[in-house]
Design an enzyme around this catalytic site. Sequence first.
Site, PDB file in Angstrom:
ATOM      1  N   TRP A 124       0.926  -0.741  -0.052  1.00 31.82           N
ATOM      2  CA  TRP A 124      -0.069  -0.202   0.244  1.00 31.82           C
ATOM      3  C   TRP A 124       1.057   1.092   0.229  1.00 31.82           C
ATOM      4  O   TRP A 124       1.995   1.403   0.911  1.00 31.82           O
ATOM      5  CB  TRP A 124      -0.437  -0.270   1.518  1.00 31.82           C
ATOM      6  CG  TRP A 124      -1.718   1.373   1.441  1.00 31.82           C
ATOM      7  CD1 TRP A 124      -2.589   1.419   0.415  1.00 31.82           C
ATOM      8  CD2 TRP A 124      -2.102   1.767   2.335  1.00 31.82           C
ATOM      9  NE1 TRP A 124      -3.271   2.831   1.221  1.00 31.82           N
ATOM     10  CE2 TRP A 124      -3.572   2.743   2.076  1.00 31.82           C
ATOM     11  CE3 TRP A 124      -1.930   1.992   3.916  1.00 31.82           C
ATOM     12  CZ2 TRP A 124      -3.624   3.760   3.573  1.00 31.82           C
ATOM     13  CZ3 TRP A 124      -2.441   2.551   4.804  1.00 31.82           C
ATOM     14  CH2 TRP A 124      -2.854   3.614   4.362  1.00 31.82           C
ATOM     15  N   ALA A 207      -8.209  -4.477   6.369  1.00 33.40           N
ATOM     16  CA  ALA A 207      -8.261  -3.720   6.545  1.00 33.40           C
ATOM     17  C   ALA A 207      -9.767  -4.188   5.562  1.00 33.40           C
ATOM     18  O   ALA A 207     -10.506  -2.973   5.442  1.00 33.40           O
ATOM     19  CB  ALA A 207      -7.375  -2.536   5.753  1.00 33.40           C
ATOM     20  N   LYS A 240     -13.751   0.523   6.176  1.00 32.26           N
ATOM     21  CA  LYS A 240     -14.587  -0.995   4.912  1.00 32.26           C
ATOM     22  C   LYS A 240     -15.733  -1.510   5.161  1.00 32.26           C
ATOM     23  O   LYS A 240     -16.705  -1.507   4.546  1.00 32.26           O
ATOM     24  CB  LYS A 240     -13.026  -1.634   3.814  1.00 32.26           C
ATOM     25  CG  LYS A 240     -13.038  -1.071   2.822  1.00 32.26           C
ATOM     26  CD  LYS A 240     -11.080  -0.273   2.879  1.00 32.26           C
ATOM     27  CE  LYS A 240     -10.580   0.885   2.991  1.00 32.26           C
ATOM     28  NZ  LYS A 240      -9.117   2.319   3.322  1.00 32.26           N
TER      29      LYS A 240
HETATM   30  C1  LMR Z   1      -7.037   3.119  -1.136  1.00 31.53           C
HETATM   31  O1  LMR Z   1      -6.126   2.120  -0.647  1.00 31.53           O
HETATM   32  O2  LMR Z   1      -7.380   3.786  -2.004  1.00 31.53           O
HETATM   33  C2  LMR Z   1      -7.408   3.133   0.694  1.00 31.53           C
HETATM   34  O3  LMR Z   1      -7.061   2.661   1.479  1.00 31.53           O
HETATM   35  C3  LMR Z   1      -7.860   4.925   0.796  1.00 31.53           C
HETATM   36  C4  LMR Z   1      -6.072   5.279   1.387  1.00 31.53           C
HETATM   37  O4  LMR Z   1      -6.719   6.187   2.445  1.00 31.53           O
HETATM   38  O5  LMR Z   1      -5.106   5.850   0.734  1.00 31.53           O
END
Ligand code: LMR
Length: 386
Positions: A124, A207, A240
């Site tokens: 991420w 998440a 979510k």
């Molecule tokens: C995403 O990865 O799109 C979500 O988790 C929103 C974010 O805060 O980045």
Amino acid sequence: MIESLAPKAPDPLLKIIKMYREDPRTDKIDLGVGVYKDGEGNTPVMRAVKDAEALLLAGQKTKTYVGQQGDVDFLKLVGQLAFGAMSREFVSIQAVGGTGALRLGCDLLREAGAKRVLLPAPCWPNHPSIVRAARLEPIDAPFFNITEQRIDMDALIASFAQAERGDGVILQACCHNPLGADFSLEQWTQLAAALNARGIIAFVDLAYQGFGDGIDEDVAGARRLLEQVPEAIIAISEAKSFGIYRERVGALFVKAAEKSRAAVMSNLAAIARANYSMPPDHGAAIVREVLSDEKLRASWREELDQIRSHIKRTRRQLAAARVNSMPMHLIADQKGMFSTLPLDGAQVTRLREQHGIYMTDSARINVAGLREADIPRFVEALKAVA
Ligand code: LMR
């Protein structure tokens, strides 16, 4: 002093929201930030959440502070939902969203003497920033082959050699963001053994519980890992699972030996106090109401089941498409909101500029944001650029 600040690059995910909003085309398609959308392209408030809010409005007697640990009943219920009975042994604290929980966990690791956090890559995009903000070093751990859409366990485990005892590794519990590729139960067992052998702390990021195969199915692997490691940190987001993105509802759990739990709690309380003092109430109170009331809980589960079925259906429809040599069929087996397509930056730019289709620069698509009506146009655009 302040005038000498150099500008920072925009956040790779949040900049997509802005670009999409500013695009005047009416047939644009938003596959950027991870938000679930229904068949009409809306992100409605779940029925159980609305009902819980009505109860809170009618019944709330005070707005005094919730206390440093946060809403203790919320923590119990969320812990039980994620880890079952073993959660009773964990230290817990409410957090400001999943991101806030990740930051608390990284600060705790740093306080405990860690220097590095391994990030199975691609991760991420916010993980490295959070790790750096806690003055730890993020280390890329090769983990996935995007062209073949396959987890490479050998490469991941070999990368553990870059860490020292007491360092951490962030492992996503389910519905991997940005890949949609989850570890099997056997792979979780393998990970636990490799982490124990090297004394690396598992830092589980949960998440999307309920978005993959089901509420319990989605945490089976993480539970297996947690049963086998002596210490672990777990960050949870409820954004979510309850569709309460803007309420910033998160929690941090720590598995530690009984004798160190009081010290862990006091460290977490001190980190939180210096950061935001005490957590907000409303979002956690919604989750507490929903999970503690049988009717609301059943309604929530039903709606979450519908969301999951919708995402799975979209995945199957995408997987049925033939796009040159792209391994579209694998999208059906992947879980949750995201998949990452084997497209380069130039192809992503063409999709955006020529077709009005928005995804991250690294070609992550939010499958949960794709309307059925837009699938044919999306597939045609992919064929045009791939
Ligand atoms: C995403 O990865 O799109 C979500 O988790 C929103 C974010 O805060 O980045």
